[in-house]
Design a protein around this motif. Structure first.
Motif, mmCIF file in Angstrom:
data_model
loop_
_atom_site.group_PDB
_atom_site.id
_atom_site.type_symbol
_atom_site.label_atom_id
_atom_site.label_comp_id
_atom_site.label_asym_id
_atom_site.label_seq_id
_atom_site.Cartn_x
_atom_site.Cartn_y
_atom_site.Cartn_z
ATOM 1 N N ALA A 116 -3.670 -11.408 -9.295
ATOM 2 C CA ALA A 116 -4.921 -11.225 -10.031
ATOM 3 C C ALA A 116 -6.110 -11.792 -9.271
ATOM 4 C CB ALA A 116 -4.820 -11.884 -11.405
ATOM 5 N N SER A 117 -5.879 -12.823 -8.461
ATOM 6 C CA SER A 117 -7.002 -13.420 -7.742
ATOM 7 C C SER A 117 -7.541 -12.492 -6.652
ATOM 8 C CB SER A 117 -6.576 -14.761 -7.129
ATOM 9 O OG SER A 117 -5.625 -14.569 -6.096
ATOM 10 N N VAL A 118 -6.650 -11.745 -6.005
ATOM 11 C CA VAL A 118 -7.092 -10.763 -5.002
ATOM 12 C C VAL A 118 -7.508 -9.472 -5.683
ATOM 13 C CG1 VAL A 118 -6.407 -9.468 -2.929
ATOM 14 C CG2 VAL A 118 -5.603 -11.824 -3.266
ATOM 15 N N ASN A 119 -6.781 -9.108 -6.759
ATOM 16 C CA ASN A 119 -7.117 -7.965 -7.606
ATOM 17 C C ASN A 119 -7.167 -6.648 -6.846
ATOM 18 O OD1 ASN A 119 -7.660 -6.955 -10.192
ATOM 19 N ND2 ASN A 119 -9.861 -6.899 -9.798
ATOM 20 N N PRO A 120 -6.142 -6.343 -6.027
ATOM 21 C CA PRO A 120 -6.151 -5.058 -5.327
ATOM 22 C C PRO A 120 -5.898 -3.907 -6.294
ATOM 23 C CG PRO A 120 -4.072 -6.175 -4.970
ATOM 24 C CD PRO A 120 -4.937 -7.136 -5.729
ATOM 25 N N ASN A 121 -6.526 -2.786 -6.044
ATOM 26 C CA ASN A 121 -6.232 -1.566 -6.788
ATOM 27 C C ASN A 121 -5.175 -0.810 -5.996
ATOM 28 O OD1 ASN A 121 -6.097 0.958 -7.960
ATOM 29 N ND2 ASN A 121 -8.298 1.157 -8.242
ATOM 30 N N ALA A 122 -3.927 -0.899 -6.446
ATOM 31 C CA ALA A 122 -2.812 -0.337 -5.686
ATOM 32 C C ALA A 122 -2.647 1.156 -5.924
ATOM 33 C CB ALA A 122 -1.524 -1.070 -6.052
ATOM 34 N N GLY A 123 -3.750 1.836 -6.197
ATOM 35 C CA GLY A 123 -3.720 3.288 -6.313
ATOM 36 C C GLY A 123 -4.003 3.988 -5.003
ATOM 37 N N ALA A 124 -4.646 3.287 -4.075
ATOM 38 C CA ALA A 124 -4.978 3.881 -2.782
ATOM 39 C C ALA A 124 -4.818 2.817 -1.699
ATOM 40 C CB ALA A 124 -6.407 4.416 -2.781
ATOM 41 N N TRP A 125 -4.313 3.229 -0.549
ATOM 42 C CA TRP A 125 -4.036 2.275 0.520
ATOM 43 C C TRP A 125 -5.301 1.566 0.976
ATOM 44 C CZ3 TRP A 125 -5.057 0.689 5.409
ATOM 45 C CH2 TRP A 125 -4.089 -0.082 6.053
ATOM 46 N N PRO A 129 -4.473 -2.479 1.111
ATOM 47 C CA PRO A 129 -3.597 -2.289 2.275
ATOM 48 C C PRO A 129 -2.326 -3.128 2.228
ATOM 49 C CG PRO A 129 -5.678 -3.348 2.896
ATOM 50 C CD PRO A 129 -5.843 -2.862 1.507
ATOM 51 N N MET A 130 -2.452 -4.433 2.059
ATOM 52 C CA MET A 130 -1.247 -5.260 2.042
ATOM 53 C C MET A 130 -0.443 -5.049 0.761
ATOM 54 S SD MET A 130 0.845 -7.164 3.502
ATOM 55 C CE MET A 130 -0.055 -7.546 5.014
ATOM 56 N N ALA A 131 -1.122 -4.923 -0.379
ATOM 57 C CA ALA A 131 -0.410 -4.701 -1.637
ATOM 58 C C ALA A 131 0.404 -3.407 -1.591
ATOM 59 C CB ALA A 131 -1.403 -4.659 -2.800
ATOM 60 N N SER A 132 -0.160 -2.358 -1.009
ATOM 61 C CA SER A 132 0.558 -1.082 -0.916
ATOM 62 C C SER A 132 1.795 -1.211 -0.042
ATOM 63 C CB SER A 132 -0.362 0.008 -0.366
ATOM 64 O OG SER A 132 -1.398 0.302 -1.283
ATOM 65 N N GLU A 133 1.665 -1.915 1.076
ATOM 66 C CA GLU A 133 2.818 -2.074 1.962
ATOM 67 C C GLU A 133 3.880 -2.963 1.327
ATOM 68 O OE1 GLU A 133 3.363 -0.312 4.584
ATOM 69 O OE2 GLU A 133 1.388 0.645 4.468
ATOM 70 N N ILE A 134 3.466 -3.994 0.578
ATOM 71 C CA ILE A 134 4.434 -4.828 -0.131
ATOM 72 C C ILE A 134 5.154 -4.003 -1.192
ATOM 73 C CG2 ILE A 134 4.598 -6.712 -1.817
ATOM 74 C CD1 ILE A 134 2.577 -8.250 -0.107
ATOM 75 N N GLU A 135 4.424 -3.138 -1.891
ATOM 76 C CA GLU A 135 5.074 -2.299 -2.895
ATOM 77 C C GLU A 135 6.080 -1.358 -2.254
ATOM 78 O OE1 GLU A 135 4.083 0.672 -6.667
ATOM 79 O OE2 GLU A 135 2.538 -0.661 -5.872
ATOM 80 N N ALA A 136 5.717 -0.759 -1.133
ATOM 81 C CA ALA A 136 6.639 0.147 -0.445
ATOM 82 C C ALA A 136 7.906 -0.599 -0.017
ATOM 83 C CB ALA A 136 5.955 0.788 0.761
ATOM 84 N N GLN A 137 7.738 -1.802 0.506
ATOM 85 C CA GLN A 137 8.908 -2.588 0.903
ATOM 86 C C GLN A 137 9.735 -2.987 -0.313
ATOM 87 O OE1 GLN A 137 8.495 -6.668 2.653
ATOM 88 N NE2 GLN A 137 9.487 -5.696 4.419
ATOM 89 N N ILE A 356 0.477 4.919 2.295
ATOM 90 C CA ILE A 356 0.765 5.642 1.060
ATOM 91 C C ILE A 356 -0.325 5.389 0.031
ATOM 92 C CG2 ILE A 356 2.163 3.764 0.098
ATOM 93 C CD1 ILE A 356 3.982 5.973 -1.092
ATOM 94 N N ASN A 357 -0.778 6.467 -0.588
ATOM 95 C CA ASN A 357 -1.729 6.388 -1.700
ATOM 96 C C ASN A 357 -0.942 6.618 -2.990
ATOM 97 O OD1 ASN A 357 -4.135 6.047 -0.136
ATOM 98 N ND2 ASN A 357 -4.015 8.223 0.393
ATOM 99 N N TYR A 358 -0.683 5.559 -3.716
ATOM 100 C CA TYR A 358 0.234 5.664 -4.849
ATOM 101 C C TYR A 358 -0.304 6.517 -5.989
ATOM 102 C CZ TYR A 358 3.829 2.605 -3.000
ATOM 103 O OH TYR A 358 4.854 2.087 -2.245
#
Length: 506
Positions: A116-125, A129-137, A356-358
């Motif tokens: 929540a502190s970084v608050n990335p929107n994991a809908g688009a890379w 960027p890091m949140a999307s790659e962590i989700e993919a892994q 990846i753009n989720y």
């Protein structure tokens, strides 16, 4: 206010929601200390205060109007902590046996704060960027853990309903013989699409058929055997009848751990039937799917590796804090085909090797960073840690079943995976009549209500062959042998009291 005053105000803007670093640090440290103390005392307290809705609303002051002016954030956090710590049901308690909600892993609690502190929107890379790659892994690691192909597609969603919805929609796009995204779910020639699932499947399938245009009449409820598993002979018969009538079989849903009892459908046989008829094979493994990680897992649950899509919930048997569901799809392009739209106002980066753009692979555009708490827990426990914890939950369920059978006034019914079902039967009640069964159903219904309010332990219920049963489920790394040993005695004590009250009232 003059234009100059307005510009000065905006240059030195002070937002009511801002906290300076020292304020944040002080409030955060205090809150973490309060949470740590709360987690330490959970096992010693009640599972629930057993309050009524009016009581909770009264404590909250639910009728108050929205404040006109703000308040100190540290004081507000103190107030919120007090309300939640004193007036909640605690699924982290070792004697919480209700539904299938796990105790939250502490690292997941901290992960949600970090996310929540970084608050990335994991809908688009480009937005994460890091949140999307962590989700993919994380998706790959979940697939690896349960023996599913690691080159699959997948994403994190809110929970079991949504995870199953995603698989359902991928199936609808892949197996409908016309452009269903453009033309809708009604066949141009009036034929009906059909979905096949057992009578024990969770109600998500009704929601999916309703929401996605098939209608609940499209569902073929396949009967189950004495072990509450889908009968594949009945599935074959229903398929033959529907195809002869000109209907369009779309997908078959197999269950890897039913909500009621933990029953596992014959997934390998279902997979073979789906392959024979070119049907999409979806597995609802929201609860039991992670048991496929066990070396001695039943062969049928390991057969979820044959599915076209699997729904699985990290906030169940990976002990992640809510919310965390996951959908795995064997062919990632099936997700893209089912969900991708690309309006002109989307310019989301231009990379030689794109990320990846989720939003192209699921129903959400704006997406929270759910994966972090799962990813960190997988790293903290590793495969060996999860195998041990899940195995312990299953072993404790077996011991609970044994303890139930030792009690003369408890009638044991089922124990699959980590779910045990039984009922209270007064020792002097003559069973076997319709009148006795009606009384037992009423008695055990009231008993479950009493157990859910007493604070000593929390259970839920199921109904098998018109019998209302107490249901206890263990997906809790804090539960120990002493807790499962205690539950039957608690049930018997409350059962005796309630039986005496009900008989006296008549």
């Amino acid at each position: 206010m003059t234009m100059l005053d307005e510009e000065r105000r905006l240059e030195t803007r002070e937002a009511p929601l801002e906290m300076d670093p020292e304020q944040f640090r002080a409030a955060g440290h205090r809150l973490v200390d309060q949470i740590a103390a709360f987690m330490a005392r959970i096992p010693e307290g009640a599972v629930t205060p057993g309050e009524t809705p009016p009581q909770v609303r009264s404590v909250l002051g639910a009728g108050k109007s929205l404040p006109q002016k703000g308040d100190d954030p540290a004081a507000l956090l103190d107030d919120a902590a007090r309300l939640l710590f004193d007036h909640s049901l605690f699924n982290g308690h070792p004697r919480f046996f209700g539904f299938i909600t796990s105790a939250p892993a502490p690292v997941g609690v901290l992960a949600d704060l970090l996310a929540a502190s970084v608050n990335p929107n994991a809908g688009a890379w480009v937005l994460s960027p890091m949140a999307s790659e962590i989700e993919a892994q994380t998706v790959r690691w979940i697939a690896e853990l349960i023996g599913y192909p690691t080159n699959c597609g997948g994403l994190l969603v809110s929970g079991g309903n949504m995870a199953n919805f995603v698989g359902f929609l991928a199936a609808r796009k892949a197996k409908t013989p016309w452009d269903v995204r453009t033309g809708g779910a009604s066949s141009p020639d009036g034929r009906r699409m059909r979905v096949y699932t057992s009578a024990e499947t969770h109600t998500w399938v009704q929601k999916a058929a309703d929401l996605f245009g098939l209608g609940t009449d499209a569902i073929r409820w396949i009967p189950v055997d004495d072990n509450l598993r889908m009968r594949t002979d009945a599935l074959r018969t229903q398929l033959a009848e529907d195809m002869a009538a000109g209907d369009i079989p779309l997908l078959v849903v197999g269950t890897a751990g039913s909500v009621s009892t933990g029953a596992i459908d014959p997934l390998r046989e279902i997979a073979a039937i789906c392959k024979e008829h070119d049907l999409w094979f979806h597995v609802d493994g929201a609860y039991g799917g992670f048991a496929a990680a066990l070396p001695d897992a039943p062969p049928d649950i390991k057969a979820l590796s044959l599915a076209d899509s699997v729904a699985i919930d990290p906030h169940k048997w990976l002990y992640a804090p809510l919310e965390a569901g996951c959908t795995l799809v064997r062919d990632a392009t099936a997700l893209h085909d089912a969900f991708n739209y690309h309006p002109v106002y989307y310019h989301l980066g231009d990379y030689e090797e794109p990320g990846i753009n989720y939003h192209e692979y699921g129903p959400q555009n704006s997406r929270g960073f759910r994966a972090l708490k799962v990813w960190l827990a997988l790293r903290q426990a590793g495969r060996e840690g999860y195998v041990r914890m899940i195995s312990d939950d299953i072993a404790l369920n077996q011991r609970m079943y044994d303890f139930v059978k030792e009690q003369e006034e408890l009638e044991a019914f089922t124990h699959d995976l980590s779910i045990c079902t039984f009922r209270y039967v007064p020792s002097d009640l003559k069973t076997g009549t319709a009148e006795a069964e009606q009384y037992l159903n009423k008695l055990n219904t009231e008993l479950v209500t009493r157990l859910q309010n007493c604070g000593e332990a929390f259970v839920s219920n199921t109904v098998i062959n018109d019998k209302f049963l107490v249901r206890a489920c263990i997906v809790n790394f804090r539960t120990g042998l002493q807790d499962v040993r205690a539950l039957p005695s608690i049930v018997v004590r409350h059962g005796r009291e309630l039986d005496a009250e009900m008989r006296q009232a008549t």
